[in-house]
Structure formats: structure tokens, C-alpha cells
Write an enzyme that holds these catalytic residues in place. Sequence first.
Site, PDB file in Angstrom:
ATOM      1  N   ARG A  51       2.531   5.560  -3.641  1.00  0.00           N
ATOM      2  CA  ARG A  51       3.737   5.077  -4.128  1.00  0.00           C
ATOM      3  C   ARG A  51       4.508   4.318  -3.305  1.00  0.00           C
ATOM      4  O   ARG A  51       4.990   5.157  -2.525  1.00  0.00           O
ATOM      5  CB  ARG A  51       4.419   6.381  -4.780  1.00  0.00           C
ATOM      6  CG  ARG A  51       5.617   6.155  -5.563  1.00  0.00           C
ATOM      7  CD  ARG A  51       6.348   7.043  -6.313  1.00  0.00           C
ATOM      8  NE  ARG A  51       5.732   7.107  -7.286  1.00  0.00           N
ATOM      9  CZ  ARG A  51       5.898   8.000  -8.600  1.00  0.00           C
ATOM     10  NH1 ARG A  51       7.244   8.585  -8.446  1.00  0.00           N
ATOM     11  NH2 ARG A  51       5.491   7.958  -9.849  1.00  0.00           N
ATOM     12  N   HIS A  97       3.021   0.630 -12.882  1.00  0.00           N
ATOM     13  CA  HIS A  97       2.764   2.028 -12.667  1.00  0.00           C
ATOM     14  C   HIS A  97       1.315   2.635 -13.636  1.00  0.00           C
ATOM     15  O   HIS A  97       1.272   3.093 -14.801  1.00  0.00           O
ATOM     16  CB  HIS A  97       3.874   2.728 -13.583  1.00  0.00           C
ATOM     17  CG  HIS A  97       3.720   4.441 -13.126  1.00  0.00           C
ATOM     18  ND1 HIS A  97       3.036   4.677 -12.174  1.00  0.00           N
ATOM     19  CD2 HIS A  97       4.885   5.478 -13.379  1.00  0.00           C
ATOM     20  CE1 HIS A  97       3.184   6.278 -12.217  1.00  0.00           C
ATOM     21  NE2 HIS A  97       4.542   6.333 -12.795  1.00  0.00           N
ATOM     22  N   GLN A 132       0.243   6.024 -14.807  1.00  0.00           N
ATOM     23  CA  GLN A 132       0.988   6.409 -16.256  1.00  0.00           C
ATOM     24  C   GLN A 132       0.433   5.991 -17.491  1.00  0.00           C
ATOM     25  O   GLN A 132       0.355   6.695 -18.111  1.00  0.00           O
ATOM     26  CB  GLN A 132       2.532   6.154 -15.841  1.00  0.00           C
ATOM     27  CG  GLN A 132       3.234   6.703 -16.857  1.00  0.00           C
ATOM     28  CD  GLN A 132       3.565   7.934 -17.154  1.00  0.00           C
ATOM     29  OE1 GLN A 132       3.724   8.575 -15.952  1.00  0.00           O
ATOM     30  NE2 GLN A 132       3.174   8.744 -18.159  1.00  0.00           N
ATOM     31  N   ASP A 152      11.891   3.900 -20.849  1.00  0.00           N
ATOM     32  CA  ASP A 152      11.856   4.448 -19.439  1.00  0.00           C
ATOM     33  C   ASP A 152      13.301   4.323 -19.216  1.00  0.00           C
ATOM     34  O   ASP A 152      14.297   3.563 -19.553  1.00  0.00           O
ATOM     35  CB  ASP A 152      10.875   3.519 -18.823  1.00  0.00           C
ATOM     36  CG  ASP A 152      10.870   4.033 -17.238  1.00  0.00           C
ATOM     37  OD1 ASP A 152      11.120   5.081 -16.951  1.00  0.00           O
ATOM     38  OD2 ASP A 152      10.570   3.090 -16.517  1.00  0.00           O
ATOM     39  N   CYS A 211       7.637   8.157 -19.896  1.00  0.00           N
ATOM     40  CA  CYS A 211       6.940   8.686 -18.706  1.00  0.00           C
ATOM     41  C   CYS A 211       7.571   9.909 -17.951  1.00  0.00           C
ATOM     42  O   CYS A 211       6.876  10.533 -17.284  1.00  0.00           O
ATOM     43  CB  CYS A 211       6.836   7.548 -17.752  1.00  0.00           C
ATOM     44  SG  CYS A 211       8.169   6.747 -16.847  1.00  0.00           S
ATOM     45  N   ARG A 227      -1.448  13.150 -17.286  1.00  0.00           N
ATOM     46  CA  ARG A 227      -1.340  12.602 -15.772  1.00  0.00           C
ATOM     47  C   ARG A 227      -2.385  13.188 -14.962  1.00  0.00           C
ATOM     48  O   ARG A 227      -3.508  12.372 -14.146  1.00  0.00           O
ATOM     49  CB  ARG A 227      -0.117  12.715 -15.029  1.00  0.00           C
ATOM     50  CG  ARG A 227       1.118  11.810 -15.703  1.00  0.00           C
ATOM     51  CD  ARG A 227       1.007  10.482 -15.584  1.00  0.00           C
ATOM     52  NE  ARG A 227       0.706   9.980 -14.450  1.00  0.00           N
ATOM     53  CZ  ARG A 227       1.806   9.751 -13.176  1.00  0.00           C
ATOM     54  NH1 ARG A 227       3.024  10.137 -13.576  1.00  0.00           N
ATOM     55  NH2 ARG A 227       1.441   9.307 -12.061  1.00  0.00           N
TER      56      ARG A 227
HETATM   57  N1  NVA Z   1      10.774   2.969 -13.958  1.00  0.00           N
HETATM   58  C1  NVA Z   1      10.659   4.097 -13.035  1.00  0.00           C
HETATM   59  C2  NVA Z   1       9.505   4.945 -13.533  1.00  0.00           C
HETATM   60  C3  NVA Z   1       9.754   6.598 -13.030  1.00  0.00           C
HETATM   61  C4  NVA Z   1       8.428   7.306 -13.027  1.00  0.00           C
HETATM   62  C5  NVA Z   1      10.949   3.816 -11.690  1.00  0.00           C
HETATM   63  O1  NVA Z   1      10.283   3.021 -11.182  1.00  0.00           O
HETATM   64  O2  NVA Z   1      11.953   4.661 -10.848  1.00  0.00           O
HETATM   65  N1   CP Z   2       6.349   9.681 -14.573  1.00  0.00           N
HETATM   66  C1   CP Z   2       6.227   9.748 -13.212  1.00  0.00           C
HETATM   67  O1   CP Z   2       5.725   8.986 -12.463  1.00  0.00           O
HETATM   68  O2   CP Z   2       7.006  10.959 -12.700  1.00  0.00           O
HETATM   69  P1   CP Z   2       7.291  11.193 -11.160  1.00  0.00           P
HETATM   70  O3   CP Z   2       8.183   9.997 -10.620  1.00  0.00           O
HETATM   71  O4   CP Z   2       8.070  12.606 -11.346  1.00  0.00           O
HETATM   72  O5   CP Z   2       6.062  11.191 -10.399  1.00  0.00           O
END
Ligand code: NVA
Ligand code: CP
Length: 310
Positions: free
Chosen positions: A101, A128, A131, A224, A263, A291
Amino acid sequence: MTRHFLRDDDLSPAEQAEVLDLAAAMKKDRYGHRPFAGPQTVAVLFDKHSTRTRVSFAVGIGELGGLPLVIDAGSSQLGRGESVEDTARVLERQVAAIVWRTFGQDRIEAMASASSVPVVNALTDDFHPCQILADLQTVREQFGATAGLTLTYYGDGANNMAHSYLLGGATAGMNVRICAPEGYRPDPAILARAAEIAAETGAEVSVVGDPLEAAAGTHVVTTDTWVSMGQDGKDERVAALMPYQVNAAVLAAADPGAIVLHCLPAYRGLEISAEVLDGPQSRVWDEAENRLHAQKAVLHWLVTRTRETT
Ligand code: NVA
Ligand code: CP
């Protein structure tokens, strides 16, 4: 050839279906699939916060019989400026796959270009994809299939989730609508790529301005956070996106059998009302659980495909 999963269209429609079939089988017989027994190790690196991704990869790799090595990248030498490529060269000699990540898509692409083992995108600023596999698994569980259904995403149409819904949803044969105001619309190159995939799978992608118009005939209503990790300007974003909140009025305008996905983490009262997130049409807890199953499937699939072809 090393198979990576850096963006949703790294899997063809047939491959995505194969992974989703495997995810369903893994969910049905949760402890019966142990291809990483030995154990083989999978490195899971984080440059950003996480709850679901961290837990589901660690648990899932364990359930596959493997050893999860979860690292806060900031505490590794990556955090002190060691190159992404050198990190890949060290890891590939010791692990079966690398999950990361991070921020820019260019970083995960650099990791993949230097790695002989599969690299999996656990969220970047742009995509993502893990997800979306979980979301598609949830849609299949509800409707039995994905092709021909319509998914409408509300809110920040320029973020990682919107982009992944476009690519991954079109790959699954779903019509994907992005409902967002000017200034929050998808990257035109990603929209064009999604349209190309949709033409192949018999689906359609579109950008719609009016929230109620976008809801008509929708089977999956989703949204989201309005402020993704690494973004600022919350007040301005909230003001622009408030008309795009997923709430009872939006849901009432969708198909009566529609389900709601998010998500997570969710910010009740901003991108989604509490009533809808916690209501009877919400499937967000199944989505979060999926997930685990979807990621076990994609990891196993990538490692197997890579070994078969190298
Ligand atoms: N769009 C959000 C998704 C979190 C799982 C982010 O990137 O923070
Ligand atoms: N949806 C998701 O990726 O959650 P986290 O940021 O908690 O991993």
C-alpha cells in the site's frame, strides 16, 4: 511471466471470473486451501494507514498455510530512501509475493518491474483493485452474477475507488456510472480504458451529474470517503460533494432490490447517511469480510500463474 495485480485491468474478464470463482470456493471451505504451506512467506508493506487490508492479508496468508510478514514501510530502509527497485531485489529472493500500500502508482510499478515474484496493489492514490474484487464477490453473492447489472458510485469520482470501479466493474460486465460534480470526475484516460473494456464485455460506463437520475435502475449504490489518505482541503471537498451524499432519497430512486457498498472506513453524515450505511440494504460487513477471501484467491492465482509460466 511474472503476473502482478497493480490495477484492475491486469486481469482479463476470464481471469477475473476465475479469481472470483476461487474466492467463492475459498469462502465455502475456509481452512481447506493451504497452497502456501511450508510455509512460504508473503511480504505486506504499508506506507499508509490500514485496518481491513492489514488484517485480511495477514489472516489470509496464514489461512493459506503461509507466513505473513507485515512491515510498516516507514520503519524499513524504504523509509530512509533505499530505492524501491533495490527493495524488490532483496525481497524477491525470500518471499513468494509482495503486497504494498503506497502513494503513487509509479512506485508500485517500479516495484513490479524489478520483482520476479508477484506484486499486489493494496491501494495506491490511483487504484484499489483488491477492494473491487471483494466488492464483486459481494455482488455475485447477492445477485448470482455481475454481468448486466448497474453500479453507481457517488462522490469523489477522481479517487482510487472510482477508478478501480470503472476498470474492475467494466471487466465484470457491469455498467458503471460515476456521479460526481465537475472537478471531481475520473481521469479521462482511465474512463477511456474502462469504455474500451466495457465494449468488450457488453457493458457501458458513464459520468452523470444528477444524483437521482444516476440512481435510476441501479443495482449497486456505492461511495467512498471524500478525503482520501494524503489529501487535504476537507472543507472545500465537503462543500462540493455534499449534494452527492448516498442517503435515503438516492436509495429510494435506485432499483428496489439495490444493495449498498462502501469500502470503509465510512464517515456517517458525510459521504453516506447513517440510516443507509446501517440499513437493511447495506452489505458493507460482508464486503469487508470478502477482502479476506478475494485476496487469498488472487494471491494464490498470481503465484500459481507465475510459476506455471516461468
Ligand atoms: N479512497 C480511500 C480509500 C480508503 C480505503 C483512501 O485512499 O483513503
Ligand atoms: N477498505 C480498506 O482498504 O480499508 P483499510 O484502509 O482499513 O485497509
